[in-house]
Design an enzyme around this catalytic site. Sequence first.
Site, mmCIF file in Angstrom:
data_model
loop_
_atom_site.group_PDB
_atom_site.id
_atom_site.type_symbol
_atom_site.label_atom_id
_atom_site.label_comp_id
_atom_site.label_asym_id
_atom_site.label_seq_id
_atom_site.Cartn_x
_atom_site.Cartn_y
_atom_site.Cartn_z
ATOM 1 N N GLY A 49 0.855 -1.183 0.000
ATOM 2 C CA GLY A 49 0.000 0.000 0.000
ATOM 3 C C GLY A 49 0.886 1.226 0.000
ATOM 4 O O GLY A 49 1.907 1.248 -0.673
ATOM 5 N N GLU A 50 0.534 2.199 0.795
ATOM 6 C CA GLU A 50 1.327 3.426 0.900
ATOM 7 C C GLU A 50 1.834 3.521 2.337
ATOM 8 O O GLU A 50 1.062 3.750 3.262
ATOM 9 C CB GLU A 50 0.468 4.633 0.523
ATOM 10 C CG GLU A 50 1.228 5.730 -0.189
ATOM 11 C CD GLU A 50 2.353 6.322 0.655
ATOM 12 O OE1 GLU A 50 2.089 6.715 1.808
ATOM 13 O OE2 GLU A 50 3.506 6.372 0.168
ATOM 14 N N SER A 51 3.136 3.310 2.525
ATOM 15 C CA SER A 51 3.684 3.181 3.874
ATOM 16 C C SER A 51 3.469 4.436 4.726
ATOM 17 O O SER A 51 3.204 4.333 5.923
ATOM 18 C CB SER A 51 5.171 2.827 3.824
ATOM 19 O OG SER A 51 5.906 3.841 3.171
ATOM 20 N N CYS A 100 6.173 -5.154 0.548
ATOM 21 C CA CYS A 100 6.299 -3.818 -0.040
ATOM 22 C C CYS A 100 6.180 -2.731 1.038
ATOM 23 O O CYS A 100 7.118 -2.510 1.795
ATOM 24 C CB CYS A 100 5.292 -3.660 -1.173
ATOM 25 S SG CYS A 100 5.667 -2.311 -2.311
ATOM 26 N N ARG A 154 12.975 3.431 -0.131
ATOM 27 C CA ARG A 154 11.603 3.606 -0.625
ATOM 28 C C ARG A 154 11.591 3.883 -2.126
ATOM 29 O O ARG A 154 12.479 4.546 -2.643
ATOM 30 C CB ARG A 154 10.931 4.813 0.049
ATOM 31 C CG ARG A 154 10.405 4.583 1.404
ATOM 32 C CD ARG A 154 9.681 5.828 1.929
ATOM 33 N NE ARG A 154 8.287 5.801 1.543
ATOM 34 C CZ ARG A 154 7.660 6.787 0.909
ATOM 35 N NH1 ARG A 154 8.295 7.866 0.565
ATOM 36 N NH2 ARG A 154 6.388 6.669 0.623
ATOM 37 N N ILE A 167 5.790 -3.380 -7.564
ATOM 38 C CA ILE A 167 4.971 -2.198 -7.854
ATOM 39 C C ILE A 167 5.458 -1.053 -6.984
ATOM 40 O O ILE A 167 5.306 -1.088 -5.761
ATOM 41 C CB ILE A 167 3.478 -2.475 -7.583
ATOM 42 C CG1 ILE A 167 2.989 -3.674 -8.395
ATOM 43 C CG2 ILE A 167 2.642 -1.230 -7.887
ATOM 44 C CD1 ILE A 167 1.592 -4.148 -8.051
ATOM 45 N N ARG A 168 6.082 -0.039 -7.601
ATOM 46 C CA ARG A 168 6.672 1.075 -6.843
ATOM 47 C C ARG A 168 7.440 0.536 -5.642
ATOM 48 O O ARG A 168 7.316 1.012 -4.523
ATOM 49 C CB ARG A 168 5.598 2.059 -6.376
ATOM 50 C CG ARG A 168 4.946 2.845 -7.485
ATOM 51 C CD ARG A 168 3.932 3.824 -6.936
ATOM 52 N NE ARG A 168 4.550 4.818 -6.071
ATOM 53 C CZ ARG A 168 3.900 5.524 -5.150
ATOM 54 N NH1 ARG A 168 2.609 5.336 -4.961
ATOM 55 N NH2 ARG A 168 4.530 6.394 -4.408
ATOM 56 N N HIS A 206 5.254 -8.498 -4.451
ATOM 57 C CA HIS A 206 3.890 -8.851 -4.043
ATOM 58 C C HIS A 206 3.600 -10.314 -4.387
ATOM 59 O O HIS A 206 3.045 -10.610 -5.451
ATOM 60 C CB HIS A 206 2.880 -7.955 -4.763
ATOM 61 C CG HIS A 206 2.883 -6.544 -4.306
ATOM 62 N ND1 HIS A 206 2.053 -6.080 -3.320
ATOM 63 C CD2 HIS A 206 3.635 -5.491 -4.703
ATOM 64 C CE1 HIS A 206 2.283 -4.793 -3.126
ATOM 65 N NE2 HIS A 206 3.240 -4.404 -3.949
ATOM 66 N N GLU A 258 1.335 -12.144 -3.279
ATOM 67 C CA GLU A 258 -0.111 -12.385 -3.310
ATOM 68 C C GLU A 258 -0.700 -12.154 -4.700
ATOM 69 O O GLU A 258 -1.832 -12.543 -4.979
ATOM 70 C CB GLU A 258 -0.819 -11.501 -2.273
ATOM 71 C CG GLU A 258 -0.971 -10.030 -2.625
ATOM 72 C CD GLU A 258 0.289 -9.184 -2.410
ATOM 73 O OE1 GLU A 258 0.185 -7.959 -2.543
ATOM 74 O OE2 GLU A 258 1.364 -9.751 -2.115
#
Length: 195
Positions: free
Chosen positions: A47-49, A79, A106, A133-134, A169, A171
């Site tokens: 997600g967005e840490s 991530c 990051r 992903i990013r 990821h 998953e």
Amino acid sequence: MTIGVLAVQGAFIEHEHRMEQLGARTVELRCAEDLNQPLDGLILPGGESTAMGKLLRELGMLDTLREKIRAGLPVFGTCAGLLLLAEDMENDSRRHIATMHITACRNAYGRQLGSFFTCAPFADAGNIPMTFIRAPYIASVGEGTEVLATVDGRIVAARQDMQLVTAFHPELGDSTAVHQYFLSMVREHLANGAA
């Protein structure tokens, strides 16, 4: 076996599906009270840490999560989850749970356009699909931390005691190898607790 999945932000549903596919029960962790129930393991999703760290503080969950992890609760961070667990970051002064002896970087592969897919060896599972992903990567590991996977010379998976992190990821791929690895950690923890 009950696995708590942090569900305040990010891609938690896919982890729930993968755990249930492998026979584990999942519960979503959305507020401080959710951490009062018995848990055998914990997943911190991508997600967005920064947003996740802020929400954990606002919801009063951060300190309890840190205490549970320090007490030995098995945890798997993907991530953004990796960034939440990192003790240090090369390019960010913020620290969150900070229980794992790793230094992370990051958005190490750039923004969304820097996302990519590859196959590489993970632990003893052979080559597995890896979706980035990013993604961050692990710049260095401290004492007691085992490197489980590298891609292009960069560390993308590691384990320290009952803490597991991946920059990718798992998953989102077809392989269940990483989730099976995590569940083996949970079983090890439960066996040691029963001993």
